[in-house]
Write a protein that holds these residues in place. Structure first.
Motif, mmCIF file in Angstrom:
data_model
loop_
_atom_site.group_PDB
_atom_site.id
_atom_site.type_symbol
_atom_site.label_atom_id
_atom_site.label_comp_id
_atom_site.label_asym_id
_atom_site.label_seq_id
_atom_site.Cartn_x
_atom_site.Cartn_y
_atom_site.Cartn_z
ATOM 1 N N GLN A 151 -12.855 11.405 1.961
ATOM 2 C CA GLN A 151 -11.527 12.043 1.896
ATOM 3 C C GLN A 151 -11.555 13.305 1.042
ATOM 4 O O GLN A 151 -10.900 14.291 1.369
ATOM 5 N N THR A 152 -12.313 13.272 -0.039
ATOM 6 C CA THR A 152 -12.392 14.433 -0.922
ATOM 7 C C THR A 152 -13.114 15.579 -0.232
ATOM 8 O O THR A 152 -12.668 16.733 -0.285
ATOM 9 N N ILE A 153 -14.213 15.288 0.434
ATOM 10 C CA ILE A 153 -14.938 16.328 1.172
ATOM 11 C C ILE A 153 -14.048 16.923 2.255
ATOM 12 O O ILE A 153 -14.007 18.141 2.457
ATOM 13 N N ALA A 154 -13.288 16.074 2.944
ATOM 14 C CA ALA A 154 -12.398 16.552 4.004
ATOM 15 C C ALA A 154 -11.295 17.452 3.450
ATOM 16 O O ALA A 154 -10.763 18.305 4.164
ATOM 17 N N ALA A 155 -10.932 17.277 2.179
ATOM 18 C CA ALA A 155 -9.848 18.061 1.576
ATOM 19 C C ALA A 155 -10.288 19.467 1.167
ATOM 20 O O ALA A 155 -9.450 20.292 0.796
ATOM 21 N N LEU A 156 -11.583 19.739 1.196
ATOM 22 C CA LEU A 156 -12.067 21.073 0.825
ATOM 23 C C LEU A 156 -11.679 22.077 1.899
ATOM 24 O O LEU A 156 -12.192 22.023 3.016
ATOM 25 N N HIS A 176 -1.774 7.609 -11.676
ATOM 26 C CA HIS A 176 -0.655 8.252 -12.372
ATOM 27 C C HIS A 176 -1.045 9.619 -12.933
ATOM 28 O O HIS A 176 -0.175 10.401 -13.319
ATOM 29 N N MET A 177 -2.336 9.893 -12.969
ATOM 30 C CA MET A 177 -2.833 11.146 -13.539
ATOM 31 C C MET A 177 -3.208 12.172 -12.473
ATOM 32 O O MET A 177 -3.357 13.353 -12.770
ATOM 33 N N GLY A 178 -3.429 11.697 -11.251
ATOM 34 C CA GLY A 178 -3.867 12.597 -10.193
ATOM 35 C C GLY A 178 -3.992 11.859 -8.879
ATOM 36 O O GLY A 178 -3.308 10.859 -8.649
ATOM 37 N N HIS A 179 -4.865 12.339 -8.029
ATOM 38 C CA HIS A 179 -5.085 11.737 -6.715
ATOM 39 C C HIS A 179 -6.328 10.859 -6.751
ATOM 40 O O HIS A 179 -7.351 11.239 -7.324
ATOM 41 N N VAL A 180 -6.263 9.700 -6.119
ATOM 42 C CA VAL A 180 -7.415 8.807 -5.965
ATOM 43 C C VAL A 180 -7.846 8.881 -4.510
ATOM 44 O O VAL A 180 -7.041 8.620 -3.607
ATOM 45 N N THR A 240 0.836 -1.186 0.000
ATOM 46 C CA THR A 240 0.000 0.000 0.000
ATOM 47 C C THR A 240 0.873 1.238 0.000
ATOM 48 O O THR A 240 1.795 1.358 0.794
ATOM 49 N N GLN A 241 0.559 2.150 -0.902
ATOM 50 C CA GLN A 241 1.331 3.375 -1.009
ATOM 51 C C GLN A 241 0.673 4.444 -0.140
ATOM 52 O O GLN A 241 -0.544 4.595 -0.148
ATOM 53 N N ALA A 242 1.474 5.194 0.619
ATOM 54 C CA ALA A 242 0.937 6.265 1.457
ATOM 55 C C ALA A 242 0.375 7.367 0.564
ATOM 56 O O ALA A 242 0.953 7.709 -0.465
ATOM 57 N N LEU A 243 -0.772 7.899 0.964
ATOM 58 C CA LEU A 243 -1.397 8.966 0.196
ATOM 59 C C LEU A 243 -0.781 10.307 0.574
ATOM 60 O O LEU A 243 -0.558 10.592 1.750
ATOM 61 N N SER A 244 -0.503 11.110 -0.429
ATOM 62 C CA SER A 244 -0.023 12.462 -0.153
ATOM 63 C C SER A 244 -1.189 13.284 0.378
ATOM 64 O O SER A 244 -2.353 12.970 0.133
ATOM 65 N N SER A 245 -0.865 14.332 1.130
ATOM 66 C CA SER A 245 -1.930 15.164 1.665
ATOM 67 C C SER A 245 -2.622 15.880 0.507
ATOM 68 O O SER A 245 -2.037 16.127 -0.538
#
Length: 194
Positions: free
Chosen positions: A188-193, A179-183, A2-7
């Motif tokens: 997680q997406t709502i929290a990133a707003l 490879h194109m962006g963040h998954v 598992t690859q760590a997710l970037s912030s």
């Protein structure tokens, strides 16, 4: 492994949610790994969260009777199929589209070619697209490739996207989208707003 997710931090004023083909003729089809109802529910949650923070919400739908149909070994629609009822091309009401949302009609898999989507985004100062919808490796992937070529930053919402089967979905997310962006997930997406 598992690859760590970037912030991830998203500026709502420069971010657009683009949801692909959440319409009567597509949402009701058998898809995986997430049901049409789950994709719609998560798409609505993303739209509500982004809209509340001043972001742009875009609903894309394909005009089924006008879609580009070229000869193929496995066409997505039989060449002799009768015309689909008009409602098949209409967005489902469960998405909760609001005044001020952008509605884009397309006639091919991708949401950019032959539409004013890029112009709508550029005029609003959008540099990041949060992308989801149905189907992962048809309309969503075609839109993602064009968005990438146009230089938009991309966030792919895994549980707000689904495909004709689980294998197609997983392959696209694991071998292409990361490879194109963040998954990310809906939560997680709502929290990133920001």
């Amino acid at each position: 492994m598992t690859q760590a997710l970037s912030s991830l931090s998203l500026d709502p004023r420069k971010t657009a949610l683009v949801m692909i083909d959440l319409q009567h003729g597509i949402v009701s089809r058998p898809i995986a790994p997430h049901s049409g109802a789950q994709v719609v529910e998560n798409g609505k949650a993303l739209a509500d969260a982004l809209r509340a923070k001043g972001g742009t919400v875009v609903w894309v739908h394909v005009l089924i009777n006008e879609i580009l149909a070229l000869p193929a070994d496995a066409p997505t629609r039989a060449p002799d199929a009768p015309p689909a009822p008009a409602i098949a091309s209409e967005l489902v009401p469960e998405i909760g589209a609001q005044d001020g949302d952008v509605i884009v009609a397309k006639r091919q898999w991708g949401a950019f070619y032959g539409t004013n989507l890029e112009q709508q985004l550029r005029r609003r100062g959008i540099d990041t697209i949060v992308l989801g919808g149905i189907a992962t490796n048809f309309g969503v992937e075609s839109t993602a490739r064009a968005a990438f070529d146009f230089g938009f930053k991309l966030v792919f919402v895994e549980d707000a996207t689904s495909a004709l089967n689980d294998e197609m979905h997983r392959f696209t997310f694991e071998k292409l989208f990361r490879h194109m962006g963040h998954v990310r997930s809906t939560a997680q997406t709502i929290a990133a707003l920001a």
